[in-house]
Design a protein around this motif. Sequence first.
Motif, PDB file in Angstrom:
ATOM      1  N   LEU A 682      14.264 -36.515  -0.048  1.00 30.22           N
ATOM      2  CA  LEU A 682      14.096 -36.258  -1.480  1.00 30.22           C
ATOM      3  C   LEU A 682      15.437 -35.975  -2.143  1.00 30.22           C
ATOM      4  O   LEU A 682      15.713 -36.475  -3.245  1.00 30.22           O
ATOM      5  N   LEU A 686      17.077 -38.211  -5.041  1.00 30.17           N
ATOM      6  CA  LEU A 686      17.466 -37.632  -6.316  1.00 30.17           C
ATOM      7  C   LEU A 686      18.930 -37.936  -6.613  1.00 30.17           C
ATOM      8  O   LEU A 686      19.286 -38.313  -7.740  1.00 30.17           O
TER       9      LEU A 686
ATOM     10  N   TRP B 112      30.327 -27.377  -7.666  1.00 28.52           N
ATOM     11  CA  TRP B 112      29.443 -26.469  -8.390  1.00 28.52           C
ATOM     12  C   TRP B 112      29.965 -26.177  -9.792  1.00 28.52           C
ATOM     13  O   TRP B 112      31.112 -25.899  -9.990  1.00 28.52           O
TER      14      TRP B 112
ATOM     15  N   LEU C 176      12.495 -22.725   1.968  1.00 31.77           N
ATOM     16  CA  LEU C 176      13.012 -23.826   1.147  1.00 31.77           C
ATOM     17  C   LEU C 176      12.909 -23.479  -0.327  1.00 31.77           C
ATOM     18  O   LEU C 176      13.847 -23.676  -1.106  1.00 31.77           O
ATOM     19  N   TYR C 179      15.362 -20.920  -1.304  1.00 31.37           N
ATOM     20  CA  TYR C 179      16.700 -21.501  -1.367  1.00 31.37           C
ATOM     21  C   TYR C 179      16.881 -22.247  -2.679  1.00 31.37           C
ATOM     22  O   TYR C 179      17.898 -22.100  -3.368  1.00 31.37           O
ATOM     23  N   LEU C 183      19.424 -21.407  -5.772  1.00 34.46           N
ATOM     24  CA  LEU C 183      20.347 -22.385  -6.354  1.00 34.46           C
ATOM     25  C   LEU C 183      20.156 -22.466  -7.863  1.00 34.46           C
ATOM     26  O   LEU C 183      21.117 -22.512  -8.631  1.00 34.46           O
ATOM     27  N   ASN C 206      23.518 -32.018 -12.883  1.00 31.07           N
ATOM     28  CA  ASN C 206      24.237 -31.006 -12.123  1.00 31.07           C
ATOM     29  C   ASN C 206      23.668 -30.943 -10.710  1.00 31.07           C
ATOM     30  O   ASN C 206      22.477 -30.749 -10.506  1.00 31.07           O
ATOM     31  N   VAL C 207      24.570 -31.113  -9.738  1.00 29.54           N
ATOM     32  CA  VAL C 207      24.106 -31.218  -8.353  1.00 29.54           C
ATOM     33  C   VAL C 207      23.404 -29.949  -7.900  1.00 29.54           C
ATOM     34  O   VAL C 207      22.353 -30.000  -7.266  1.00 29.54           O
ATOM     35  N   GLY C 208      23.967 -28.820  -8.257  1.00 29.12           N
ATOM     36  CA  GLY C 208      23.371 -27.566  -7.823  1.00 29.12           C
ATOM     37  C   GLY C 208      21.942 -27.444  -8.323  1.00 29.12           C
ATOM     38  O   GLY C 208      21.017 -27.147  -7.575  1.00 29.12           O
ATOM     39  N   LEU C 210      20.025 -29.860  -9.318  1.00 29.53           N
ATOM     40  CA  LEU C 210      19.189 -30.900  -8.723  1.00 29.53           C
ATOM     41  C   LEU C 210      18.702 -30.470  -7.345  1.00 29.53           C
ATOM     42  O   LEU C 210      17.525 -30.605  -7.010  1.00 29.53           O
ATOM     43  N   PHE C 211      19.627 -29.930  -6.549  1.00 28.82           N
ATOM     44  CA  PHE C 211      19.213 -29.493  -5.212  1.00 28.82           C
ATOM     45  C   PHE C 211      18.239 -28.332  -5.305  1.00 28.82           C
ATOM     46  O   PHE C 211      17.265 -28.269  -4.566  1.00 28.82           O
ATOM     47  N   LEU C 213      16.168 -27.881  -7.595  1.00 24.43           N
ATOM     48  CA  LEU C 213      14.891 -28.488  -7.958  1.00 24.43           C
ATOM     49  C   LEU C 213      14.224 -29.110  -6.744  1.00 24.43           C
ATOM     50  O   LEU C 213      13.018 -28.931  -6.509  1.00 24.43           O
ATOM     51  N   VAL C 214      15.019 -29.852  -5.962  1.00 17.99           N
ATOM     52  CA  VAL C 214      14.438 -30.514  -4.786  1.00 17.99           C
ATOM     53  C   VAL C 214      13.838 -29.487  -3.834  1.00 17.99           C
ATOM     54  O   VAL C 214      12.706 -29.646  -3.360  1.00 17.99           O
ATOM     55  N   PHE C 215      14.581 -28.428  -3.587  1.00 22.82           N
ATOM     56  CA  PHE C 215      14.071 -27.432  -2.642  1.00 22.82           C
ATOM     57  C   PHE C 215      12.845 -26.722  -3.203  1.00 22.82           C
ATOM     58  O   PHE C 215      11.873 -26.477  -2.493  1.00 22.82           O
ATOM     59  N   SER C 218      10.021 -29.036  -2.934  1.00 14.22           N
ATOM     60  CA  SER C 218       9.611 -29.164  -1.540  1.00 14.22           C
ATOM     61  C   SER C 218       8.714 -27.999  -1.140  1.00 14.22           C
ATOM     62  O   SER C 218       7.689 -28.183  -0.480  1.00 14.22           O
ATOM     63  N   GLN C 274      15.000 -37.120 -13.645  1.00 16.60           N
ATOM     64  CA  GLN C 274      15.436 -36.790 -12.291  1.00 16.60           C
ATOM     65  C   GLN C 274      14.260 -36.483 -11.377  1.00 16.60           C
ATOM     66  O   GLN C 274      14.132 -37.054 -10.301  1.00 16.60           O
ATOM     67  N   VAL C 278      11.492 -37.973  -7.538  1.00 17.89           N
ATOM     68  CA  VAL C 278      11.050 -37.150  -6.414  1.00 17.89           C
ATOM     69  C   VAL C 278       9.522 -37.140  -6.340  1.00 17.89           C
ATOM     70  O   VAL C 278       8.925 -37.330  -5.272  1.00 17.89           O
TER      71      VAL C 278
END
Lengths: 692, 202, 484
Positions: A682, A686, B112, C176, C179, C183, C206-208, C210-211, C213-215, C218, C274, C278
């Motif tokens: 995922l 993304l 970040w 998860l 986490y 983030l 923003n990667v942070g 996005l991650f 969100l993914v976690f 999940s 985004q 997912v």
Amino acid sequence: MAYLVVFAPLIASIIAGLFQKQIGDRAAQIITTGATISAALASVYLLIDVAYGGNARTIDIVSWMAVGQFEVNWAIRLDTLSAVMLVVITSVSSLVHVYSWGYMADDPHRARFFSYLSLFTFAMLALVTADNFIQMFFGWEGVGLASYLLIGFYYKKESANAAAIKAFVTNRVGDFGFALGIMATFAVFGTVKFDEVFAQIPEMSGEILTVFGMNFQALELIAFLLFIGAMGKSAQFFLHVWLPDAMEGPTPVSALIHAATMVTAGVFLVCRCFPIYEVAPDTSAFITFIGAVTALFAATVGLAQNDIKRVIAYSTCSQLGYMFFAAGLGLYSAAMFHLFTHAFFKALLFLGAGSVIHGLHHEQDMRNMGGIYKLLPATWILMIIGTLALTGVGLPIVLGGLGFAGFYSKDMIIEEAFAMGTEGVTFGMFAFWIGITAAALTSFYSWRLIFMTFHGKFRGKEETLKHAHESPPVMLVPLVLLAIGALFAGGVFKSDFVAKGAQSFWGESLPAGAYSDYKYGDYGSGDYTSGDSYGEEDHADESHSEEAGYGDEAHGDDHSERHPTWVLVLPVVVSAGGFILAWYFYMANPHLPGRIAATNGPLLRFLQNKWYFDEIYDFIFVRGTRALGDLFWKVGDERIIDGGGPNGIAATVMAGARRLARMQSGFVYHYAFVMLIGVVVLALVLIAGAGV
Amino acid sequence: MLQAAAFYIFSAIAVFSALMVVFAKNPVRAVLFLILAFFSAAGLFILLGAEFLAMILVIVYVGAVAVLFLFVVMMLDIDFAELKAGFAENAIVGGAVASVLALVLVLSGFIWVDANSAQANLAAPTPEGVSNVAALGALIYDRYVLFFQLAGLVLLVAMIGAIVLTLRHRDGVKRQDMHKQVNRKREDSVEIVDVEPGEGIG
Amino acid sequence: MTASMLLADLTLMTPELMLAVGALALLLVGVYWKSELGGARIVMRLTIGLLVLAAGAAIWLAQGDGGDTFNGAFNVDAFSLYAKTAVFFAAAVALLLAFKFLEAEKLAKFEYPVLIALASLGMAIMVSADDLITLYMGLELQSLSLYILAAFNRDSLRSSEAGLKYFVLGALSSGLLLYGASLIYGFSGTTDFDGIAIAAAEAGNNVGLLFGLVFLVSGLAFKISAAPFHMWTPDVYEGAPTPVAAFFATAPKLAAMALLARVLTEPFGAMVDQWQQVIIVLAILSMAVGSFGALMQTNIKRLMGYSSIGNVGYALVGLSSGTAIGVWAVLLYFTLYIIGVAGAFAVILSMRKAEGMVERIDDLAGLSKTRPALAWAMTALMFSIGGMPFLVGFFGKFFVFYAAASAGLVWLVVVAVLFSTVSIAYYLRVVKVIWFDEPTGEFLPAPAGVAFVSRATGLATVLLLPFMIALITLVVNAGGGLGG
């Protein structure tokens, strides 16, 4: 009037078919027969009006469908060609209706039978009155359906069902060609109306049609495809196999459908589309060839058949061959003439045979007949008239020829084939000699039929003989009327159909034919005006000049400039020869055929087995199709399509399900692992999606 | 400078000991490394000025949870060698997944960026003159009272669960029940029977 | 915080307070009731009453305006109230189903209904969550109750295993989720949804975040058992006592789905593009697992487990649209799904033979001959869950697909329909076994509650049809606040 002709049988059929329970058999018979007879009277009026009054016209009834360029009307096209067909169809049909009162008297499903008969009549009328290919195709399929229903009328009889299916399937092959022909016509001309198509022919004659990367002469291709349809319907060589089997149907049906009308639809088609065939010499040659081969082939097979109806069936096949090679040689009016006369004498023969069968309680095998002329004297005489007409007995030269119906039409075809052959038209001479041979054979098997059936000693069961009886008047009257037709139709109508009256008679519906000027004609008049608007002018002129040249060369012949005397006499002579041979075999030495049969020679077996056509077809098509079907089914369908498609998907699904089941191991760390992989996937999805 | 040095030292020890929890062969050692990891984390909390959390971490996690773990591991006599036999077969895929996961996380750490609104949103540092504990208490019992109560409910559920899943009333075990003993009445245990002579107690 | 504010806040929490206080009271009732069985019975009945009252309170609140409470940590709006009502009723039905089963299996303890009540409380908090901490608290309260319920038959190895697995994996998923939450907090500096929404709107890719969100997704995906976080589902459904599985399949699914919908549309509403990908991945995987996994099953509870995975997939198809239509379509979908599943489990709970409960699909053989009413009910329910046209389930499926299609995800709808076709196969298999196989034995008469639920839901698949418009109006009003 025209509406009455076309729709009276339909309405009668509907009433008899749907309300038979309410109105009963008797009323159904009366309604259908009455409708057909009134149609017959009306069509005689129409013929007079159209052919002699010159009132050729097209009545648009209703717009059937209009899709873009594609417009089809339901119409009644009345010209001499269709009017002649109308008369043939309705008159034979009404006689068959009447005849069936007697023949089908004991049948519990009479109403159904009469309903089918009328339905057939309607479909046939729709076919011949069509002013476009689509309506013609409708009628074409309609008669096919009616034929299927009537052949399989005794639906409890397995052989009848099989024959019905065979007829239907074989016709399907032809119909496919016909349908393709219609499509090609539309593709080339952008219309399916006869008038519009024919009007465009001169400009289209060089048109090339590209199909699958191959170039075809558009008109040749159309002509050929249409002829394929005609071959199927008219039981020509290769597609003839259904016709003898179709004799499983009741005998009146055989007379109406498989002798007088439906099987001639192919001839009608070719005549109707003569402008196309005139500019398609290759296809015309092909037609000539097929027609000639059919004439010979069917005649030879007819020699060895023992079923009385099958003999006549092969005879029909053979005569259709004559019509086709006439049409192929460009002798359209001659072909129509033969069609016209043939309808009478062949229906007569069939109905006569039906009378015999009826009298002998459904005995059809000639080996079980013999010597019954005393018991069925009327039938006997009428059958002989029919046979004389079929074999073309007559006196050539005398009074410009004098004889039975077949003499005028058939002998004329043979003679004209000779004329064409000398002019160098492809297969002309071939057709002539085959015509002569077939004529001899025709005479032989026809007289063989008479001798075996009516003369000699009775060879069947005593019981049958005791109950043998002459048919009731209701059956004999139609026979007599047909016999009158067989006697006089040729002589009376010859001038209108093929001689000096032809030009005005046919009008624009058919070319009168070059011979109309010369044969039986007024030599001096020469009033041959090429009034045809469909571009056959050139052709006519061309043949005109060639004939003239030949005429000079053959000058001195007292009767005709076109034909040497021997050509005129030969058909009659060979027919007489056939008669003598038949007499010798079946009257003078009645044991001879038995001995020949006992030797079981290869030729006899070959003929008895109809040139092994059924066997060959069984091998090639039935088993071949089955093998092909098996191939498609087991390899194509099961392995490739199902294998890749449904079954494959199912298998994949099941395999996937098993794999999933394996993944569902029950171990927590496996599960956790999957979850983590999921998170990673995922996250990657993304990232990839976001394009970071 | 000193703070930075302390941060890196604590972090390094935390990461190292976390790895050793996984890779240690001896389960007792694994638990001991876990305790070390907790201690390092507590050190990080102190660096952040969250003394109370640091102490809680040491008392609860080290003092209670980890020691409990230690007892369990020692008492259960788990053969870790056997458990780790399966380690190799999934090592490659597992390693790949882990490294990808680690990679993206580290990556995200490097690039970040805070939201513009983040600084404004961040809670104010401990106010002057108020101890860390007092500040936390003020928040927990006021602003975050809902969470506190919910946490209580969660613990209640945990308690119910522990009782439901483990408490057994065994039959045939003699237990002393003071309440029962005290409340025992004479009528419950003594029966006066009038015995007829020569018949005995039937 | 002044007293009046607190009072206003607490008023909005009436259903939760009722449940919390009620659960504690019932715990005392259970503990001090003379006989264990009697206590269990009375607490069971009282809990049903409590849940119905709480649902009533939620409906009452729905008449008002709702609002944020506790500094924006707890959101009472039409959406959450609708979800709460559905959750409470589903929980009540689950208790109704459990009634006799637990007694027969000697599992009748008063803790069971109390745990259900506490789990419902957790779900109520989840659907009202307006803060990451509220979210987590509600989730844990619910999950912890569920872990215990899964292992409730502690003497059964399968049940204990199911509980343990669920717990361990649940802990992982919580990890998860936490986490991800951290983030997100790190990025936005707040746990409040509104604050996150403001931060997310300007975040872009923003990667942070996005991650995070993914976690977070999940972790939530685990709760709704979306693939690939579904692995626990079949095992737990099979291992847990049947009424527990019935509960698992209904209320928590809806609550977690509602929570997911809120999280995606409120704080991350600006990031549709985004998270849409997912959710699509989750949807496709779930539909695939649900469709294919179920084909090989012989145990009907496992089958229902896979079925729930698949159905979550279809719901996610609707959610992936990211529109308001998607949100209410999901609500509708799960409402109808809950009706179907509750009925299906009622039928499963009717599968009691003289020798005990049976769970194989083959045990349903010839049900049409032995118990026609049950057979009709099961047939209607299977078809409804499968989304056959002209049963209510069809409308659920139709509208989630419609939502996706209207958002331009036509290809996804095509995929979903294909999977739906595959899934029809195993529903049909159940129906085939019921109608065309020879009976192997007769079931004992089902308890009144179970029989009532199976019949009522079976009829509902048809009888609700005239009320679809009303239902749709209801969910449109409820879901209207969320989504773009």
